[in-house]
Design an enzyme around this catalytic site. Structure first.
Site, mmCIF file in Angstrom:
data_model
loop_
_atom_site.group_PDB
_atom_site.id
_atom_site.type_symbol
_atom_site.label_atom_id
_atom_site.label_comp_id
_atom_site.label_asym_id
_atom_site.label_seq_id
_atom_site.Cartn_x
_atom_site.Cartn_y
_atom_site.Cartn_z
ATOM 1 N N ASN A 32 0.839 -1.100 0.476
ATOM 2 C CA ASN A 32 0.016 -0.062 0.175
ATOM 3 C C ASN A 32 1.159 1.459 -0.512
ATOM 4 O O ASN A 32 0.575 2.206 -0.221
ATOM 5 C CB ASN A 32 -0.894 0.052 1.006
ATOM 6 C CG ASN A 32 -0.167 0.090 2.108
ATOM 7 O OD1 ASN A 32 0.230 0.512 2.580
ATOM 8 N ND2 ASN A 32 -0.863 0.446 3.925
ATOM 9 N N THR A 35 4.580 2.899 4.237
ATOM 10 C CA THR A 35 6.204 2.886 3.855
ATOM 11 C C THR A 35 6.554 2.437 3.054
ATOM 12 O O THR A 35 8.260 2.726 2.556
ATOM 13 C CB THR A 35 6.610 1.953 5.955
ATOM 14 O OG1 THR A 35 6.311 0.658 5.503
ATOM 15 C CG2 THR A 35 5.831 2.844 6.906
ATOM 16 N N ASP A 56 -3.921 -2.172 0.617
ATOM 17 C CA ASP A 56 -4.267 -2.701 1.907
ATOM 18 C C ASP A 56 -4.098 -3.858 1.693
ATOM 19 O O ASP A 56 -5.707 -4.165 2.203
ATOM 20 C CB ASP A 56 -4.449 -1.297 2.191
ATOM 21 C CG ASP A 56 -4.122 -1.993 3.914
ATOM 22 O OD1 ASP A 56 -3.608 -2.381 4.296
ATOM 23 O OD2 ASP A 56 -4.293 -0.326 4.416
ATOM 24 N N SER A 75 4.355 -4.695 7.007
ATOM 25 C CA SER A 75 3.745 -3.764 8.255
ATOM 26 C C SER A 75 5.122 -2.518 8.240
ATOM 27 O O SER A 75 5.691 -3.221 7.936
ATOM 28 C CB SER A 75 3.819 -4.820 8.522
ATOM 29 O OG SER A 75 4.414 -5.250 10.598
ATOM 30 N N GLY A 102 -5.767 -16.670 4.098
ATOM 31 C CA GLY A 102 -7.043 -16.739 3.118
ATOM 32 C C GLY A 102 -6.325 -17.244 2.510
ATOM 33 O O GLY A 102 -6.996 -18.001 1.096
ATOM 34 N N ALA A 114 6.103 -12.859 7.762
ATOM 35 C CA ALA A 114 7.345 -12.738 8.864
ATOM 36 C C ALA A 114 7.265 -12.283 10.381
ATOM 37 O O ALA A 114 6.389 -11.296 9.856
ATOM 38 C CB ALA A 114 7.626 -11.037 7.649
ATOM 39 N N TYR A 145 2.510 -3.840 17.463
ATOM 40 C CA TYR A 145 3.757 -4.040 16.433
ATOM 41 C C TYR A 145 4.178 -6.140 17.440
ATOM 42 O O TYR A 145 3.167 -6.900 16.755
ATOM 43 C CB TYR A 145 4.873 -3.291 16.381
ATOM 44 C CG TYR A 145 5.960 -4.276 15.096
ATOM 45 C CD1 TYR A 145 5.279 -4.431 14.017
ATOM 46 C CD2 TYR A 145 7.314 -4.594 16.236
ATOM 47 C CE1 TYR A 145 6.785 -5.061 13.512
ATOM 48 C CE2 TYR A 145 8.292 -5.436 15.220
ATOM 49 C CZ TYR A 145 7.553 -5.247 13.510
ATOM 50 O OH TYR A 145 8.488 -5.900 12.548
ATOM 51 N N THR A 175 17.995 -5.871 11.044
ATOM 52 C CA THR A 175 17.610 -6.399 9.764
ATOM 53 C C THR A 175 18.169 -5.049 9.505
ATOM 54 O O THR A 175 16.984 -3.995 9.264
ATOM 55 C CB THR A 175 17.592 -6.764 9.486
ATOM 56 O OG1 THR A 175 16.947 -8.120 9.277
ATOM 57 C CG2 THR A 175 17.257 -7.642 7.411
#
Ligand code: UDP
Length: 314
Positions: A32, A35, A56, A75, A102, A114, A145, A175
């Site tokens: 989306n 970020t 999204d 995310s 799904g 992740a 989060y 990372t």
């Protein structure tokens, strides 16, 4: 394989897309762009095996045709970002995970989540083994989060057990590397960007807290090895070399040749004091070990920020 990568235009997701394209896969990147940015995958846009879909995944996800694997990387991941987008973070970890599970179920695809070292919270066990259940404050600012990812892990295991979906869970530890945003807010990019600009290096707290920093190429190699394994239980992927934040600042200053001063700022709420993965499972199950030392990785990341024309990109 035909692979769906959610968050594929993000920092880590875009490197994953590169790896999959390079090995001959077809990639449907869903992002989306909250970020992530299309410039992270600009070099892939004309590729016949790559497609970018702006969507999204907290809303229903529809992909035409066969899919062999769904890799759910969408995310916000920087504490600064998830503090700014708490509801979106909770939604993409919960609803987004449900929707992408799904999709995997409908397509008979392998699903890889992740997850994160944040599921261990401010850990009371060190180094962190996958069997440790963690020490998370559900109502603190990081809870949006941490709890979303913990829910995502529970949902993934439920699909594995109840629907017999072929699932993987990677717990990604700190990372870093090229394509982090200059204003990402995480420590490695903050320090390098400040060092290149001659601006103060901002150490939060007294700098004795530790992290273990993994270069993005090593991280991607670990994720793909996990995807190819048959392992359903969580696997830590991260560097087993632990540094204090002060040590990181010294390495960044040395590597960049910067004379930036150090400025001390308050430690954020619930900031974990120590973090280092136990990587025994990654070694034994996947034969994985990181190969890029922190100094070399910092050097390569600094080259990337220089190529953006830093400090102008600040
Ligand atoms: N940190 C810091 N200065 C910064 C950014 C972060 O001292 O400019 C610290 C932060 O408080 C934490 C560590 O560096 O102790 C790693 O923070 P980051 O946001 O990179 O990721 P985290 O591991 O906390 O999710």
């Amino acid at each position: 394989m035909r692979v769906v990568v959610t968050g594929g235009a993000g920092f880590l997701g875009s490197h994953l897309c590169d790896h999959l394209i390079a090995r001959g896969d077809e990639v449907v990147c869903i992002d989306n762009l909250s970020t992530g940015t299309s410039s992270n995958v600009a070099h892939l846009l004309e590729h016949r095996r790559f497609a970018l879909v702006e969507h999204d995944v907290s809303a229903y996800v529809d992909v035409d045709g066969a899919v062999d694997a769904v890799l759910h990387f969408a995310s916000p991941a920087s504490p600064v970002d998830y503090a700014k987008m708490p509801i979106q973070t909770l939604k993409v970890g919960s609803l987004g995970t449900h929707n992408t599970l799904g999709l995997a179920k409908a397509k008979g695809a392998t699903f890889l989540l992740a997850s994160t070292s944040e599921v261990y919270g401010d850990p009371l066990v060190h180094p962190q083994v996958e069997q440790y259940w963690g020490n998370v404050n559900p109502v603190g600012p990081r809870g949006v989060y941490d709890e979303a990812k913990r829910f995502a892990e529970a949902m993934t295991m439920a699909y594995c057990r109840y629907h017999e979906l072929d699932t993987r869970i990677v717990r990604v530890f700190n990372t870093y590397g090229p394509r982090m945003r200059p204003n990402d807010g995480r420590v490695v990019s903050n320090f390098i960007v400040a060092a290149l600009a001659g601006a103060p290096i901002t150490i939060y707290g007294d700098g004795t807290q530790t992290r273990s920093f993994c270069f993005v190429d090593d991280q991607v190699r670990g994720i793909v090895a996990l995807l190819e394994s048959g392992e359903h239980e969580p696997v830590n992927i991260g560097s087993p070399e632990e540094f204090t934040v002060t040590e990181l600042a010294e390495i960044v200053l040395e590597t960049t040749g910067s004379e930036s001063p150090v400025r001390y700022l308050p430690l954020p709420v619930d900031d974990p004091k120590r973090r280092r993965p136990d990587t025994t499972r990654a070694q034994e199950l996947l034969g994985w070990n990181p190969s890029v030392a922190l100094r070399e990785g910092v050097q390569r990341t600094a080259e990337y920020f220089r190529s953006l024309g830093m400090p102008g990109a600040l």
